[in-house]
Design a protein around this motif. Structure first.
Motif, PDB file in Angstrom:
ATOM      1  N   GLN A   1      18.990 -22.207 -35.925  1.00  0.00           N
ATOM      2  CA  GLN A   1      19.636 -22.329 -34.496  1.00  0.00           C
ATOM      3  C   GLN A   1      21.116 -21.198 -34.221  1.00  0.00           C
ATOM      4  OE1 GLN A   1      18.252 -24.987 -31.482  1.00  0.00           O
ATOM      5  NE2 GLN A   1      18.912 -22.676 -31.070  1.00  0.00           N
ATOM      6  N   ALA A   2      21.800 -21.552 -35.166  1.00  0.00           N
ATOM      7  CA  ALA A   2      23.100 -20.782 -35.251  1.00  0.00           C
ATOM      8  C   ALA A   2      22.885 -19.341 -35.035  1.00  0.00           C
ATOM      9  CB  ALA A   2      23.978 -21.295 -36.570  1.00  0.00           C
ATOM     10  N   LEU A   3      21.757 -18.977 -35.886  1.00  0.00           N
ATOM     11  CA  LEU A   3      21.659 -17.456 -36.183  1.00  0.00           C
ATOM     12  C   LEU A   3      21.189 -16.948 -34.577  1.00  0.00           C
ATOM     13  CD1 LEU A   3      21.289 -14.701 -37.387  1.00  0.00           C
ATOM     14  CD2 LEU A   3      19.050 -15.355 -38.218  1.00  0.00           C
ATOM     15  N   GLY A   4      20.333 -17.749 -34.071  1.00  0.00           N
ATOM     16  CA  GLY A   4      19.920 -17.465 -32.492  1.00  0.00           C
ATOM     17  C   GLY A   4      21.053 -17.459 -31.484  1.00  0.00           C
ATOM     18  N   PHE A   5      21.860 -18.497 -31.603  1.00  0.00           N
ATOM     19  CA  PHE A   5      22.877 -18.382 -30.778  1.00  0.00           C
ATOM     20  C   PHE A   5      23.981 -17.221 -30.885  1.00  0.00           C
ATOM     21  CE2 PHE A   5      22.970 -23.326 -30.100  1.00  0.00           C
ATOM     22  CZ  PHE A   5      21.904 -23.188 -29.214  1.00  0.00           C
ATOM     23  N   CYS A   6      24.277 -16.852 -32.210  1.00  0.00           N
ATOM     24  CA  CYS A   6      25.083 -15.849 -32.594  1.00  0.00           C
ATOM     25  C   CYS A   6      24.574 -14.296 -32.208  1.00  0.00           C
ATOM     26  CB  CYS A   6      25.459 -15.758 -34.150  1.00  0.00           C
ATOM     27  SG  CYS A   6      26.636 -14.560 -34.744  1.00  0.00           S
ATOM     28  N   TYR A   7      23.185 -14.181 -32.136  1.00  0.00           N
ATOM     29  CA  TYR A   7      22.661 -13.021 -31.804  1.00  0.00           C
ATOM     30  C   TYR A   7      22.860 -12.893 -30.370  1.00  0.00           C
ATOM     31  CZ  TYR A   7      19.984 -11.081 -35.965  1.00  0.00           C
ATOM     32  OH  TYR A   7      19.877 -10.656 -37.305  1.00  0.00           O
ATOM     33  N   ALA A   8      22.608 -13.878 -29.553  1.00  0.00           N
ATOM     34  CA  ALA A   8      22.496 -13.987 -28.102  1.00  0.00           C
ATOM     35  C   ALA A   8      23.947 -13.682 -27.697  1.00  0.00           C
ATOM     36  CB  ALA A   8      22.208 -15.178 -27.541  1.00  0.00           C
ATOM     37  N   VAL A   9      25.269 -14.193 -28.381  1.00  0.00           N
ATOM     38  CA  VAL A   9      26.298 -13.980 -27.970  1.00  0.00           C
ATOM     39  C   VAL A   9      26.851 -12.496 -28.077  1.00  0.00           C
ATOM     40  CG1 VAL A   9      28.910 -14.465 -28.242  1.00  0.00           C
ATOM     41  CG2 VAL A   9      27.075 -16.318 -28.054  1.00  0.00           C
ATOM     42  N   GLY A  10      26.327 -11.880 -29.518  1.00  0.00           N
ATOM     43  CA  GLY A  10      26.765 -10.665 -29.680  1.00  0.00           C
ATOM     44  C   GLY A  10      26.037  -9.497 -28.692  1.00  0.00           C
TER      45      GLY A  10
ATOM     46  N   TYR B   1      15.522 -15.848 -28.267  1.00  0.00           N
ATOM     47  CA  TYR B   1      15.123 -15.898 -29.621  1.00  0.00           C
ATOM     48  C   TYR B   1      14.259 -16.749 -30.029  1.00  0.00           C
ATOM     49  CZ  TYR B   1      18.889 -12.066 -30.046  1.00  0.00           C
ATOM     50  OH  TYR B   1      19.606 -11.206 -29.792  1.00  0.00           O
TER      51      TYR B   1
ATOM     52  N   ALA C   1      13.285 -22.531 -34.733  1.00  0.00           N
ATOM     53  CA  ALA C   1      14.315 -22.737 -33.938  1.00  0.00           C
ATOM     54  C   ALA C   1      14.179 -21.659 -32.785  1.00  0.00           C
ATOM     55  CB  ALA C   1      15.929 -22.949 -34.268  1.00  0.00           C
TER      56      ALA C   1
ATOM     57  N   SER D   1      15.918 -20.154 -28.895  1.00  0.00           N
ATOM     58  CA  SER D   1      17.372 -20.220 -27.823  1.00  0.00           C
ATOM     59  C   SER D   1      16.967 -19.362 -26.971  1.00  0.00           C
ATOM     60  CB  SER D   1      18.487 -19.791 -28.754  1.00  0.00           C
ATOM     61  OG  SER D   1      18.812 -18.182 -28.922  1.00  0.00           O
TER      62      SER D   1
ATOM     63  N   ASN E   1      24.509 -20.664 -24.311  1.00  0.00           N
ATOM     64  CA  ASN E   1      22.981 -20.622 -24.882  1.00  0.00           C
ATOM     65  C   ASN E   1      22.343 -22.215 -24.902  1.00  0.00           C
ATOM     66  OD1 ASN E   1      21.863 -17.635 -25.817  1.00  0.00           O
ATOM     67  ND2 ASN E   1      23.911 -17.939 -26.387  1.00  0.00           N
TER      68      ASN E   1
ATOM     69  N   ALA F   1      28.516 -20.673 -33.078  1.00  0.00           N
ATOM     70  CA  ALA F   1      27.261 -20.299 -33.955  1.00  0.00           C
ATOM     71  C   ALA F   1      27.994 -20.759 -35.338  1.00  0.00           C
ATOM     72  CB  ALA F   1      26.764 -19.013 -33.621  1.00  0.00           C
TER      73      ALA F   1
ATOM     74  N   LEU G   1      28.468 -24.185 -36.108  1.00  0.00           N
ATOM     75  CA  LEU G   1      27.263 -25.054 -36.443  1.00  0.00           C
ATOM     76  C   LEU G   1      26.691 -24.495 -37.736  1.00  0.00           C
ATOM     77  CD1 LEU G   1      24.578 -24.516 -33.593  1.00  0.00           C
ATOM     78  CD2 LEU G   1      25.594 -26.531 -34.374  1.00  0.00           C
TER      79      LEU G   1
ATOM     80  N   PHE H   1      33.610  -7.957 -35.524  1.00  0.00           N
ATOM     81  CA  PHE H   1      32.664  -8.362 -34.396  1.00  0.00           C
ATOM     82  C   PHE H   1      32.880  -7.623 -33.075  1.00  0.00           C
ATOM     83  CE2 PHE H   1      31.779 -11.300 -30.628  1.00  0.00           C
ATOM     84  CZ  PHE H   1      30.427 -11.482 -30.815  1.00  0.00           C
TER      85      PHE H   1
END
Lengths: 189, 189
Positions: free
Chosen positions: A93-102, A119, B37, B39, B47, B87, B90, B130
């Motif tokens: 879940q954290a990976l999806g959130f991080c990708y989306a923010v980036g 994602y 997961a 997102s 997200n 993220a 998390l 980043f």
């Protein structure tokens, strides 16, 4: 350069983003954070965690009025009661959130409007090592991510290139794909 | 060996744990899982994610009646609205949950009663990379974990040794401390 107007794109305050970049150029400390989490074991595989304050540039952030509370548990097949996602699911879940923010933030900085960014993340794991037997490594042996993006004003090649850029600069992808030093101590109370 | 009685310790069904270990010895596939997961980007750095089913030994688990819903966001200093943890927080939370499950379950198997198991986790990060500038790696440069355990029937050396064992077999620690292959694809919709 004075800003007379705030530019917001994809819900990202681009003016603030550019100011943040300038601030970190002027003072390295502005880029530094120490984030924290805490967890309390309740029963069996069930834990309750909290995420609250963090340190930014050496000072405590005070913007969160209350901690975020998370529950972690295992499914019955792994001895739990399904009271929350398990720990490795949280990592996905954290990976999806991080990708989306980036993706969305960098799109905003590049003038790309995003109207959808989803994602799906999955990871393969073998629990034999965790169970004390011979087997593959304890963690994921492979993670796969599928993103879906829509943009009314970007070309496919711009969107694909941005996906590559986000992979290279994503904090969570870096944490997963490359080794991070972890030190662990135990106090007996 | 027939079990006429179910042994539960620390809320862990030790009888089921031992049966699971035997089952994975008899058939490697019993140890294999694919967790997932998803997102959906909402706005800015916000997200919403879901964790629902997973595959175990090639079959879909059906024990969760509804998905777990998680919210991810950034604090204002990172362009967000504090609608959830970010993220990398998390990931720290996941490490605490993973350690706790490993500690309590292995303690149960060893006959160690646990009455308290807390973790505090923190990680140092520099966001300059980043933000597209030169700087340290995008992810955590260092993670520190402090556990606190209480047990009425174990010696300090037993508890310390168990902490070492848990570090060596923790899925999330392994994911963080060692490289995991991540493949990412993007669909343009």
């Amino acid at each position: 350069m004075p800003q007379t107007e705030t530019i917001v794109r994809n819900g990202i305050n681009v003016t603030q983003l550019l100011q943040t970049i300038e601030a970190t150029k002027a003072d390295d400390a502005v880029g530094t954070f120490t984030f924290r989490a805490a967890s309390t074991w309740k029963e069996g595989t069930y834990n309750v965690g909290t995420v609250d304050g963090f340190t930014h540039a050496g000072s405590e952030d005070a913007t969160r009025s209350a901690p975020f509370v998370l529950e972690g548990d295992e499914p019955p097949v792994l001895l739990g009661g399904n009271r929350g996602p398990n720990a490795v699911e949280l990592v996905l879940q954290a990976l999806g959130f991080c990708y989306a923010v980036g993706y969305v933030a960098n799109a905003a900085a590049r003038g790309i409007e995003v109207t959808r960014m989803d994602y799906e993340i999955e990871g393969d794991i073998d629990v034999r090592n965790f169970l004390g037997q011979d087997g593959p490594r304890p963690g994921f042996t492979q993670i796969r991510v599928k993103g879906t993006v829509s943009s009314p004003n970007a070309t496919p090649s711009q969107l694909t290139e941005l996906c590559e850029y986000v992979q290279a600069t994503s904090p969570v992808r870096d944490i997963i794909a490359n080794p991070v030093p972890v030190t662990t101590s135990l106090e007996i109370a």
